[in-house]
Design an enzyme around this catalytic site. Structure first.
Site, PDB file in Angstrom:
ATOM      1  CG  ASP A  95      -2.178   0.774   1.043  1.00 61.22           C
ATOM      2  OD1 ASP A  95      -2.563   1.013  -0.107  1.00 61.22           O
ATOM      3  OD2 ASP A  95      -2.806   1.127   2.056  1.00 61.22           O
ATOM      4  CE  LYS A 181      -9.689  11.306   5.094  1.00 63.14           C
ATOM      5  NZ  LYS A 181      -9.031  10.633   3.937  1.00 63.14           N
ATOM      6  N   PRO A 182      -8.715   6.799   6.863  1.00 63.44           N
ATOM      7  CG  PRO A 182      -8.493   4.813   5.666  1.00 63.44           C
ATOM      8  CD  PRO A 182      -9.473   5.597   6.482  1.00 63.44           C
ATOM      9  N   GLY A 235       0.023  16.537   7.824  1.00 62.63           N
ATOM     10  CA  GLY A 235       0.808  17.734   7.619  1.00 62.63           C
ATOM     11  C   GLY A 235       0.200  18.932   8.317  1.00 62.63           C
ATOM     12  CD  GLU A 256       2.780  13.371  15.189  1.00 61.24           C
ATOM     13  OE1 GLU A 256       3.654  14.148  14.733  1.00 61.24           O
ATOM     14  OE2 GLU A 256       2.534  12.262  14.732  1.00 61.24           O
ATOM     15  CB  CYS A 290       5.920  14.084  11.428  1.00 55.88           C
ATOM     16  SG  CYS A 290       5.405  12.868  12.643  1.00 55.88           S
ATOM     17  CD  GLU A 388       7.017  17.554   7.716  1.00 61.19           C
ATOM     18  OE1 GLU A 388       7.223  16.715   8.601  1.00 61.19           O
ATOM     19  OE2 GLU A 388       5.901  18.063   7.496  1.00 61.19           O
ATOM     20  N   GLY A 461       1.582  20.885  16.390  1.00 64.36           N
ATOM     21  CA  GLY A 461       0.368  20.308  16.936  1.00 64.36           C
ATOM     22  C   GLY A 461       0.186  20.552  18.413  1.00 64.36           C
TER      23      GLY A 461
END
Length: 494
Positions: A95, A181-182, A235, A256, A290, A388, A461
């Site tokens: 995946d 929700k992925p 993000g 996060e 992250c 980032e 976050g």
């Protein structure tokens, strides 16, 4: 499309087709080929999932279940996951391209992702209330913890199963029900996990999954009036959007988010230890974390020796198919991100930053591969040092003064993590106190434990995951005042 698997979305312990009848493709990042079709859920599907979660909380057994009994369910979930570790690891590698060695071992019995379920199973009945000494006769004031109800959880694409467990175990332990929700870029391992969890006999509606895109699936989920709390990982831009949606109903949200974590190398550091630690803290995951320590602040007296060693170590890394046992760095997780990282490398080169190692040589006709990339003499105010990248790209800059390097480390909108490398532990601890970050590593990097809270300062976050704090955020506090006095004076008596 041949040999393409079609998934449903998961509500009330059953699989469903999206109301729209629409699906979107999932590509295997190792070769860029479509291998799965995922439901494009919209508001109608979200409403169905939230209704199931609400019913399970208010009318089903989950809302009435005693904490210790919930703990037994969570322990069973951990045990079931451990028996399907290989199956889940294969799915996540297909995946999003993560190396099997970074997924499957953690899903086995005795490893951290299974231990998370056992840890929170034991914590279910440990959130004890307390009695407040009220300064009034015949009045008792006590405080208790209660779940929010339906919680919406938004997952990132880089580590779906790991992030899911960090969020889900404490949330269920607290007594909430969940709609997940992925990411649209990596939904399949989450859906596969739901099939596995059918063996755990979780009551219907306690855990539900809707798949789709941010605006058409994520926003309706966050904005749903019956979703009482939100947990988001992703993000910083996505976090801002999620927070603004949650704010419409003054809905609590734990986030996060991104980072641009500094790693400070002091002149007395063990350079071999520091080089290996820095390399391990970003490159094996392709920088797709992250917490990656991609901003290297190295003392002027050792920067040449440090960067020479770093290049020598990193250029040996084998970039390739994640299913090849010899591979040490897999592909970028999806095509849009792959293209984004390449654009950032091109932009850094165009800005005049000196490139010591060019990972674009790993690019190939099939799959989304980028190798380790190292830039030198990158000013802290530059785009490369402040933005980032979320890829296998590091920047280096020299420093001379401790006050200067602390200021540089903190000169960012982020504050997720930081690393300090020094033989002088007292000095390193003193510096750690001045770093604005939720996690600071000294002479190591990238470690984590279920018991240890994770979260960010500033735009990385707020709220925490893992540990006691990770469960606390899924509970709300209620204060109850009880009178034992049978007489209430007339407030309007003469």
């Amino acid at each position: 499309m041949t040999d393409v698997r079609t998934f449903g979305y998961f509500v009330n312990n059953a699989w469903h087709e999206p109301a729209s009848g629409q699906y979107f493709d999932s590509e295997n990042p190792a070769d860029g080929r479509v291998w799965a079709r995922v439901p494009d859920c919209r508001s109608q599907d979200v409403n169905r999932a939230v209704a199931a979660a609400k019913s399970a909380f208010y009318g089903g057994p989950w809302g009435r279940m005693m904490p210790a009994e919930r703990g037994r369910v969570l322990r069973r979930i951990g045990d079931v996951i451990s028996t399907h570790a290989d199956r889940l690891g294969v799915m996540e590698t297909r995946d999003n391209g993560k190396l099997p060695g970074a997924i499957t071992p953690g899903l086995r019995s005795g490893q951290w992702q299974v231990d998370s379920w056992h840890y929170y199973a034991g914590l279910c009945d440990k959130f004890e209330g307390r009695v407040i000494p009220a300064e009034a006769p015949n009045i008792h004031n006590y405080v208790k913890w209660e779940p929010f109800g339906v919680v919406g959880q938004i997952l990132p694409w880089n580590s779906p199963l790991g992030t899911l467990i960090w969020k889900l175990a404490p949330c269920l332990a607290a007594g909430n029900t969940v709609v997940l929700k992925p990411s649209e870029h990596s939904s399949c391992s989450t859906l596969e996990l739901m099939d596995v969890l059918l063996e755990a006999d979780l009551p219907p509606g306690v855990l539900n999954v809707v798949t789709g895109f941010g605006r058409t699936t994520g926003e309706p989920l966050i904005d749903h009036p019956d979703v009482r709390m939100v947990s988001f990982t992703g993000g910083t831009a996505g976090g801002r959007a999620a927070a603004s949606i949650a704010a419409r109903q003054v809905k609590p949200i734990v986030m996060e988010l991104g980072g641009k974590s500094p790693q400070i190398v002091l002149p007395d550091a063990d350079l071999d230890l520091a080089v290996n630690g820095v390399a391990a803290g970003i490159f094996p995951a392709g920088g797709q974390s992250c917490i990656s320590g991609s901003r290297l602040l190295v003392h002027k007296s050792v920067i040449d020796a440090f960067t020479d060693k770093l290049v020598e170590v990193v250029k040996k890394a084998r970039v390739g198919d994640p299913n090849d046992p010899a591979t040490q760095i897999g592909p970028m997780a999806n095509r849009p991100h792959y293209e984004s990282v390449l654009q950032k490398i091109d932009a850094a080169e165009a800005a005049g930053h000196r490139m010591l190692l060019d990972g674009r040589s790993a690019c190939r006709d099939q799959g989304y591969y980028i190798g380790p990339t190292i830039f030198a003499d990158v000013p802290n105010g530059s785009d490369l040092a402040q933005t980032e990248v979320f890829g296998p790209v590091v920047s280096t800059e020299a420093w001379e003064d401790e006050v200067e390097v602390i200021r540089a480390a903190n000169d960012t909108i982020f504050g997720l993590a930081a690393g300090i490398w020094s033989r002088d532990v007292t000095r390193a601890m003193r510096m750690a106190d001045r770093i604005e970050a939720g996690t600071v590593y000294i002479n190591n990097y990238f470690n984590a434990a279920t018991q240890s809270p994770v979260g960010g300062y500033k735009q990385s976050g707020y709220g925490r995951e893992n540990g006691w704090e990770g469960m606390r955020c899924f509970l709300q506090t209620k204060s109850v005042w009880l009178s034992t006095d049978p007489h209430q004076p007339d407030p309007f008596a003469d």
